[in-house]
Design an enzyme around this catalytic site. Structure first.
Site, mmCIF file in Angstrom:
data_model
loop_
_atom_site.group_PDB
_atom_site.id
_atom_site.type_symbol
_atom_site.label_atom_id
_atom_site.label_comp_id
_atom_site.label_asym_id
_atom_site.label_seq_id
_atom_site.Cartn_x
_atom_site.Cartn_y
_atom_site.Cartn_z
ATOM 1 N N VAL A 51 -11.120 2.713 -3.626
ATOM 2 C CA VAL A 51 -10.790 2.281 -4.991
ATOM 3 C C VAL A 51 -11.796 1.205 -5.399
ATOM 4 O O VAL A 51 -11.864 0.147 -4.759
ATOM 5 C CB VAL A 51 -9.347 1.733 -5.079
ATOM 6 C CG1 VAL A 51 -9.050 1.265 -6.503
ATOM 7 C CG2 VAL A 51 -8.334 2.792 -4.648
ATOM 8 N N ASP A 80 0.847 -1.194 0.000
ATOM 9 C CA ASP A 80 0.000 0.000 0.000
ATOM 10 C C ASP A 80 0.884 1.247 0.000
ATOM 11 O O ASP A 80 1.878 1.309 0.719
ATOM 12 C CB ASP A 80 -0.916 -0.022 1.226
ATOM 13 C CG ASP A 80 -2.094 0.924 1.089
ATOM 14 O OD1 ASP A 80 -3.236 0.446 0.994
ATOM 15 O OD2 ASP A 80 -1.863 2.156 1.075
ATOM 16 N N HIS A 110 -10.231 -5.536 -3.510
ATOM 17 C CA HIS A 110 -8.883 -5.754 -2.974
ATOM 18 C C HIS A 110 -8.995 -6.174 -1.526
ATOM 19 O O HIS A 110 -9.876 -5.722 -0.792
ATOM 20 C CB HIS A 110 -8.011 -4.505 -3.105
ATOM 21 C CG HIS A 110 -8.650 -3.248 -2.610
ATOM 22 N ND1 HIS A 110 -9.625 -2.583 -3.319
ATOM 23 C CD2 HIS A 110 -8.463 -2.538 -1.472
ATOM 24 C CE1 HIS A 110 -10.005 -1.523 -2.640
ATOM 25 N NE2 HIS A 110 -9.326 -1.470 -1.503
ATOM 26 N N ASN A 124 -12.694 -3.573 2.446
ATOM 27 C CA ASN A 124 -13.587 -2.438 2.697
ATOM 28 C C ASN A 124 -14.610 -2.364 1.566
ATOM 29 O O ASN A 124 -14.247 -2.478 0.387
ATOM 30 C CB ASN A 124 -12.778 -1.138 2.772
ATOM 31 C CG ASN A 124 -11.813 -1.134 3.934
ATOM 32 O OD1 ASN A 124 -12.081 -1.726 4.974
ATOM 33 N ND2 ASN A 124 -10.666 -0.484 3.758
ATOM 34 N N HIS A 138 -6.935 -6.194 2.002
ATOM 35 C CA HIS A 138 -5.797 -5.627 2.727
ATOM 36 C C HIS A 138 -5.215 -6.704 3.632
ATOM 37 O O HIS A 138 -5.956 -7.353 4.390
ATOM 38 C CB HIS A 138 -6.234 -4.476 3.639
ATOM 39 C CG HIS A 138 -6.780 -3.264 2.941
ATOM 40 N ND1 HIS A 138 -6.079 -2.088 2.840
ATOM 41 C CD2 HIS A 138 -7.968 -3.029 2.334
ATOM 42 C CE1 HIS A 138 -6.814 -1.183 2.208
ATOM 43 N NE2 HIS A 138 -7.973 -1.734 1.900
HETATM 44 P P1 5GP Z 1 -9.654 1.062 0.207
HETATM 45 O O1 5GP Z 1 -9.683 2.355 0.981
HETATM 46 O O2 5GP Z 1 -10.406 1.196 -1.098
HETATM 47 O O3 5GP Z 1 -10.057 -0.147 0.991
HETATM 48 O O4 5GP Z 1 -8.131 0.800 -0.129
HETATM 49 C C1 5GP Z 1 -7.459 1.457 -1.140
HETATM 50 C C2 5GP Z 1 -5.999 1.490 -0.752
HETATM 51 O O5 5GP Z 1 -5.254 1.809 -1.906
HETATM 52 C C3 5GP Z 1 -5.666 2.533 0.302
HETATM 53 O O6 5GP Z 1 -5.144 1.896 1.458
HETATM 54 C C4 5GP Z 1 -4.636 3.424 -0.391
HETATM 55 O O7 5GP Z 1 -3.603 3.854 0.462
HETATM 56 C C5 5GP Z 1 -4.129 2.545 -1.507
HETATM 57 N N1 5GP Z 1 -3.657 3.262 -2.677
HETATM 58 C C6 5GP Z 1 -4.247 4.356 -3.256
HETATM 59 N N2 5GP Z 1 -3.537 4.739 -4.333
HETATM 60 C C7 5GP Z 1 -2.480 3.874 -4.431
HETATM 61 C C8 5GP Z 1 -1.389 3.779 -5.356
HETATM 62 O O8 5GP Z 1 -1.245 4.548 -6.320
HETATM 63 N N3 5GP Z 1 -0.503 2.774 -5.127
HETATM 64 C C9 5GP Z 1 -0.626 1.909 -4.080
HETATM 65 N N4 5GP Z 1 0.318 0.962 -3.952
HETATM 66 N N5 5GP Z 1 -1.646 1.973 -3.195
HETATM 67 C C10 5GP Z 1 -2.556 2.949 -3.377
#
Ligand code: 5GP
Length: 110
Positions: A92, A28, A96, A83, A98
């Site tokens: 996003v 992340d 995915h 999430n 985590h």
């Molecule tokens: P969500 O909030 O949708 O469960 O998780 C999305 C995750 O993607 C977040 O923890 C965020 O930090 C990560 N993320 C967002 N943009 C990028 C990116 O460009 N590269 C990487 N490696 N992680 C990202």
């Protein structure tokens, strides 16, 4: 094309820790724990609420457990979380999982 599709296509760089036919796993960009890896299916399912492939979802979880062993957090413990939607903290829209570990994690989450 989602952000994670661009990472899968190598259009955006990422610190990749695992790849197979079904998924890509990478660190992340804003880690919430010493180990924070995202396990992403290559098929762009938006979120767990819309997933229907049990084998794929199972593969994401088993890959998280495998990476926990490889990254040295299996014995101390870790968390695997998906999430979903605004209240779930999804940012996003590409399914995915985590993998978080390397420190004690509070429960319940905020
Ligand atoms: P969500 O909030 O949708 O469960 O998780 C999305 C995750 O993607 C977040 O923890 C965020 O930090 C990560 N993320 C967002 N943009 C990028 C990116 O460009 N590269 C990487 N490696 N992680 C990202």
């Amino acid at each position: 094309m989602t952000l994670f599709e661009k990472i899968i296509a190598r259009e955006i760089p990422a610190d990749i820790v695992h790849e197979d036919d079904l998924c890509l796993a990478f660190r992340d960009i804003a880690p919430a724990a010493p180990v924070h890896v995202l396990i992403v299916p290559k098929t762009p399912v938006p979120r767990i609420a819309e997933a229907d492939d049990a084998a794929l979802v199972g593969h994401l979880f088993l890959t998280a457990a495998k990476l926990a062993r490889e990254l040295g957090i299996a014995e101390t413990g870790f968390r695997v979380v998906a999430n979903n939607g605004p209240h779930g903290g999804e940012t996003v829209p590409h399914l995915h999982v985590h993998l978080l570990g390397g420190r004690p994690l509070a429960w319940p989450p905020g």
